[in-house]
Structures are given as structure tokens and as C-alpha cells.
Design a protein around this motif. Structure first.
Motif, short mmCIF file in Angstrom:
data_model
loop_
_atom_site.label_atom_id
_atom_site.label_comp_id
_atom_site.label_asym_id
_atom_site.label_seq_id
_atom_site.Cartn_x
_atom_site.Cartn_y
_atom_site.Cartn_z
N THR A 37 -46.36 -37.91 26.19
CA THR A 37 -46.80 -37.71 27.88
C THR A 37 -47.48 -38.69 28.29
O THR A 37 -48.43 -39.53 27.76
CB THR A 37 -47.77 -36.23 27.71
N ASN B 86 -46.69 -30.19 31.57
CA ASN B 86 -45.58 -31.16 31.98
C ASN B 86 -44.65 -31.68 30.70
O ASN B 86 -45.09 -32.33 29.80
CB ASN B 86 -46.16 -32.11 32.44
N VAL C 23 -46.41 -33.98 23.00
CA VAL C 23 -46.34 -33.60 24.55
C VAL C 23 -47.33 -32.78 24.88
O VAL C 23 -47.96 -32.14 24.03
CB VAL C 23 -44.92 -33.11 24.71
N ARG D 247 -41.19 -30.75 34.70
CA ARG D 247 -41.03 -32.20 34.04
C ARG D 247 -40.72 -33.08 34.78
O ARG D 247 -40.81 -33.06 35.92
CB ARG D 247 -39.77 -31.99 32.78
N ASP E 257 -42.83 -33.74 30.14
CA ASP E 257 -42.00 -34.99 30.93
C ASP E 257 -41.23 -35.73 29.81
O ASP E 257 -40.58 -36.79 30.30
CB ASP E 257 -42.87 -35.93 31.29
N HIS F 279 -55.36 -36.64 27.12
CA HIS F 279 -54.18 -37.40 27.21
C HIS F 279 -54.28 -38.88 26.05
O HIS F 279 -53.49 -39.38 25.58
CB HIS F 279 -53.79 -38.03 28.43
#
Length: 583
Positions: free
Chosen positions: A162, A232, A228, A349, A234, A171
Motif C-alpha cells: 500500500t 484501500n 496491503v 482501491r 490499492d 504504513h
């Protein structure tokens, strides 16, 4: 959440039969060395021998040629204009400005196209590198701390994560796990360093275990891994073999739900091939991630189909032996039992464009890069956009780094607030930011296809911009201006553009012809189903027009296009990939 997985009675753990020829060449390759060095010295041809054609993939390269001029060269009795495409290893997509400036200069000086391409594998590619410049390319990357080890071939490839890992501590930690996974699963052979960096070979004995995880014959087929962070999706986790879904408590990472067996590639006309969503094996504490990763990879190494490469991916192994048996084997190898999955939900996403403020007070700017192609466009539809120059100018002054996304876009990360206005001005002046880009364009994606990809059956990257123009007009006509449909185009059914997770997916069947699929969801947890086969571009637009008109008039409030076409009975929902996809 409990994790009841499918069982297969009397599963076939090992597929018997004559192995595919790729197995021979890997066995004879001396741990991926082959005769690549000898090929580099042969200046009578711009290409590689058939075995080395395959082996250079594990070094991050594909041999290609310019298909736009192939016929003309044949008339002149010349061999195709052989060159290589290189895909860099960039776990989590992070690249610093010194590295960016180095790859920018190499693209200018030593590639046929002069561009940097951002890919759906969260990294960059060089296209059009001729044989005399290949070693220089690797040495240039090495000089700034980069490489292309294991970004193609029958190995674990670039690990996705992510994007923008400094938005939160979670993150940042997820990105760190992506890098750990990448290093843990890399080939241990020194072939790359010996061939491209002139490192002396260290001799080994027959008793030395060179590849404890990948094995002497490496994997039966390519293998893809992600990390991930919900909500999201993504990185489109269901396109990948092994996925670690981050689970947090109070903003801190405590572990992962592990999903195994996703994949999108298929073969036209072969119902034994199909896209498949990954199975949720359960939760593990974060400190067990590397053990579980090795156990999944080695199980696929030992049980994967080495007879038929079309059925060699992890998704087919799970369907052949049963996901339940595969999970039990992973548990035995890792010495850990999966717990019940922890609750999580994907709601969307894609990338969040524009400025985002991080927890450290720094600013992060996500730029939309159509088709991921960073180039100064002298003519044509993008005339006046100086994307490559703009990125170079930003790199010269930016004190943070860049983050490449899995959707072919780029984040200027870690911007000091005092530099925000300057960087935005550079971006706007060079066409990197435009207020005129529609939601539909930002929701669309294509693979490279022609002129470089040897597998392409139809246009993709060059077709997409005009197609989006037409779809924008259709949406406006049907009172849907501002709405968007996840639209993806691939030149062949191999899955690079992830069309098999699109609300409308177009898969190349031949020149100007596509199979049209409908019905994925916004979260990327459902594959679409075929709607029309082998249709031309005019038919595609007519169908999108008719379907959009119905969507506008008949949809429930807030209902996405992919959900509408299923509820309205236009296509059936794909629940179990193999059975429902081809039914």
C-alpha cells in the motif's frame, strides 16, 4: 472470521508427466547463469539464444523488438530490432531523488524510447535497451543502490505494498515488511552480481544448499507477493499469489491475515485456465510473516505443476490439491497454526490524488500519470506535456523521495510545507497536474502492449486515451458526468493491466478486437464475467453507451456500475472462479 477452505478428496500432490522445457533449462542453468556472458559477447545478433532468452527474465529483463518496424525489417532481410525491457526491483515502490535522476539520464542516453514507464508492479521499466548497453544499465542501477534481481521469471517478483507509507506508523511498518519479504524470498545465487557487476565467482560444493527456499529448479511459475492495508485495496491483492493484509490495534500493526492463490492470467479458448481470487488462510502474528512466506513458497515449489506451465501458478495448485490441504502443509512447514481471520473490509482501491498531510507534518502529492508513461511528448494527444522534464526538475530540489504506486502513478513524498507551492508550480507548468483530468480517466488503466510486448494481440496503452475520451462523452450524454467506471485494457489475456478485476475489462483477442468482461466490484474482490467475445471498437462503444444508459436510469442510489450489471442480470456473478467464470 472462521476460515473454512475447500477440500479435495484424494488430491494429486505431484503432477506426473514430462516436465515443461523451462524445467530443463533451469536445471542446466548453473543457478541462473546459463551462457548469458557468452551471449553478451556475440555482436552478430542483438538477441539471446533461446535458453538465455528465458534466463535473462530472472535477472529482470525481457527480450523484445519493435513490432511497428518488424515487417519492414523482414523485407530488408534483417533480424528483428532486438532489445531488452528491464523491470527494476523496488519493494513498496520507494525511490529517492538521486536514483530518479540516474534512471532519468539513462533513459535519455541509452534507451530507444527515452521514457520511464511506471508499472502495475509498483516499479519502473526501461524499454528499448540494446545489447551493448545492457551491462551498463545494470551497473548504473547498482551505482545508486538499485537492481532488477527476480523481477521476472519463475521466482518471487517485486513485492507490492500500500502506497505512501509515511501517512501513518502503520504504513511505515507495512512498507518495512514488504522489504523484508522481498529480501527473504530473493534468489541466493550470485549469478546477477557475477554477470552484470563483474563480481568474482565463489566456488561451491555439491553439498552446499544454494537456494534453500526457491530450490535448484526455482518455482514452477512466476510468484507475486503483496502487503496491503485496509480499507484501500490499492494493490489489487487478488491478482497475487501471496498477500499479507495488515491488521492493527490502536494504530499499531499486530499481524496479518494471509491470503493465498490469487491470479488473473488465462489463455483464450482454454477453459482449464481462469482468473481466481485468493483464499483467506487466517491470521498470523507479524513476527511469523517470513516463516509463513517461506512455507507458502516452498509448498508451491514442491506441489506446483511442472508439466503444464499454463496450470503452474499457485491458484491451480490450490484448486488441484484443495486449499485446506495446502494450508495444512503450510502450517506444518512454518510450525504455526493459523488463527481465525481478524475482521477487515476493503471499501475502495486506486490512488488518492492531490495533497495529503502525513503524521510528521510533511506533505505528499499524488500525481496521475496516464498509462504510467513519463516522457516529454513532442506531438500528438499529449503535446506540450513535459512530464519527464517536470519530474527531473522536482527531483533536483525535492528533499524527500518518490513513491511509485501499483496503479502506474507517482507520489512526491515528504515535501516540506515551505516547498509545497514550488513543487506544485513545477508540476502544473509541466503537465503533471491538470484540473481537467476526469474521474473516468483516473479510473482507467492499460498494459503496454504494442509496439514492444511480444505477447500483445491488440493495442492497449495506445488505445486507452482515445477510448477514455469516448467513454467520458458517453457518461456525459447519459447524465453521468463526474461518475466513473473502473475500465482496464490489456493487449492479451496474461493479466498485466489487471483487466480481470475491472468493472469493464477489455482483453485483446486480435488487431482491433477484444473480449469484453463486466462485473468486478469497487473493492477489487470479484472477477468479471465475459459479456461479448471478439468485438471491435465500435461495438464496444455501442455496448458501453447502452449499458451506461441503463445504469443511469435503473441503478439504486450510489450503486456502482459493476454491482448494477450483476443485479440487473446483464452478467452473472462469478463466485467460484473456475466453475462460474466459464459457465
Amino acid at each position: 472470521m472462521s476460515n473454512d477452505l475447500p477440500k479435495v478428496e484424494n488430491p494429486v500432490l505431484i503432477v506426473e508427466g514430462k516436465h515443461a522445457d523451462n524445467e530443463r533449462l533451469k536445471a542446466e542453468s548453473d543457478y541462473l547463469r546459463g551462457t548469458i556472458l557468452e551471449d553478451l559477447q556475440d555482436r552478430m545478433t542483438g538477441g539471446f539464444t533461446p535458453d538465455n532468452f528465458q534466463l535473462i527474465r530472472t535477472h529482470g529483463m525481457y527480450q523484445q523488438d519493435d513490432r511497428d518496424i518488424r515487417a519492414e525489417r523482414q523485407k530488408q532481410k534483417l533480424e528483428p530490432l532486438h532489445n531488452v525491457m528491464l523491470r527494476a526491483r523496488l519493494p513498496g515502490g520507494i525511490i529517492n531523488t538521486e536514483q530518479w535522476l540516474a534512471i532519468d539520464k539513462f533513459a535519455d542516453d541509452h534507451t530507444s524510447y527515452g521514457s520511464i514507464r511506471l508499472t502495475t508492479r509498483q516499479t519502473f521499466q526501461f524499454h528499448g535497451v540494446l545489447k551493448p548497453n545492457i551491462k551498463l544499465m545494470h551497473q548504473t542501477l547498482n551505482s545508486v543502490g538499485l537492481d532488477s534481481i527476480a523481477t521476472a521469471g519463475d521466482v518471487n517478483r517485486n513485492v507490492l505494498c500500500t502506497s505512501n507509507p509515511v501517512e501513518s506508523e502503520l504504513h511505515q511498518e507495512a512498507y518495512e515488511w514488504a522489504t523484508k519479504l522481498s529480501e527473504h524470498l530473493l534468489p541466493k545465487t550470485r549469478a546477477y552480481a557475477e554477470i552484470w557487476l563483474d563480481e568474482e565467482r565463489v566456488e561451491t560444493t555439491e553439498d552446499d544448499v544454494i537456494e534453500p527456499i526457491l530450490g535448484s529448479n526455482y518455482l514452477p511459475r512466476k510468484f507475486k507477493t503483496t502487503v496491503v492495508i485496509p480499507p484501500n485495496n490499492d494493490i489489487d491483492l487478488h491478482a497475487n499469489d501471496l498477500n499479507f493484509v495488515a491488521i492493527s490495534e490502536d494504530g499499531k500493526l499486530i499481524g496479518f491475515n494471509v491470503l493465498v492463490g490469487g491470479g488473473l492470467a488465462m489463455t483464450h479458448g482454454d477453459n482449464a485456465t481462469y482468473p481466481r481470487c485468493a483464499d483467506d488462510f487466517g491470521f498470523i502474528p507479524k513476527e511469523k510473516a517470513l516463516d509463513i512466506a517461506a512455507a507458502v513458497v516452498t509448498t508451491q515449489r514442491d506441489w506446483g505443476n511442472r508439466v503444464n506451465r499454463k496450470n503452474a501458478k499457485t491458484k491451480y495448485t490450490l484448486d488441484r490439491v484443495g486449499a485446506h490441504a495446502f494450508r495444512e502443509e503450510v502450517e506444518a512447514r512454518a510450525g504455526i497454526k493459523f488463527e481465525d481471520s481478524r475482521p477487515y473490509k476493503f471499501t475502495h482501491r486506486g490512488d488518492n490524488f492531490g495533497w495529503v498531510k502525513g503524521i510528521d507534518g510533511k506533505e505528499h502529492l499524488t500525481l496521475f500519470i496516464e498509462n504510467g508513461r513519463i516522457l516529454d511528448f513532442p506531438v500528438g494527444q499529449f503535446e506540450g506535456k513535459q512530464l519527464k522534464t517536470g519530474m527531473r526538475e522536482i527531483a533536483k530540489i525535492h528533499e524527500g523521495d518518490f513513491r511509485l504506486t501499483a496503479n502506474q502513478n507517482l507520489i512526491v513524498a515528504g515535501v516540506d510545507p515551505k516547498d509545497k507551492a514550488t513543487i506544485e508550480k513545477i508540476a502544473r507548468d509541466h503537465g503533471l497536474i491538470s484540473d481537467k483530468v476526469s474521474n473516468q480517466r483516473m479510473s482507467s488503466m492499460a498494459c503496454v502492449a504494442f509496439p514492444t510486448c511480444p505477447l500483445a494481440m491488440a493495442e492497449a496503452e495506445r488505445y486507452l486515451p482515445g477510448l477514455v475520451d469516448d467513454v467520458e462523452a458517453i457518461l456525459e450524454k447519459n447524465n453521468l458526468a463526474g461518475e466513473s467506471i473502473i475500465l482496464r485494457v490489456t493487449g492479451c489475456p496474461n493479466g498485466c493491466g489487471r483487466a480481470m478485476l475491472a468493472e469493464i475489462g477489455l482483453v485483446g483477442k486480435g488487431p482491433g478486437k477484444y473480449n469484453m468482461y463486466l462485473g468486478a466490484d469497487l473493492a477489487g474482490t470479484r472477477v468479471p464475467k465475459i459479456y461479448k467475445e471478439n468485438v471491435d471498437e465500435a461495438t464496444i462503444l455501442a455496448e458501453i453507451d447502452a449499458l451506461s444508459a441503463r445504469w443511469s436510469k435503473e441503478r439504486n442510489e450510489g450503486e456502482a456500475f459493476g454491482d448494477f450489471v450483476i443485479r440487473a442480470g446483464i452478467v452473472a456473478e462469478v463466485v467460484i472462479s473456475a466453475r462460474d467464470f466459464h459457465a
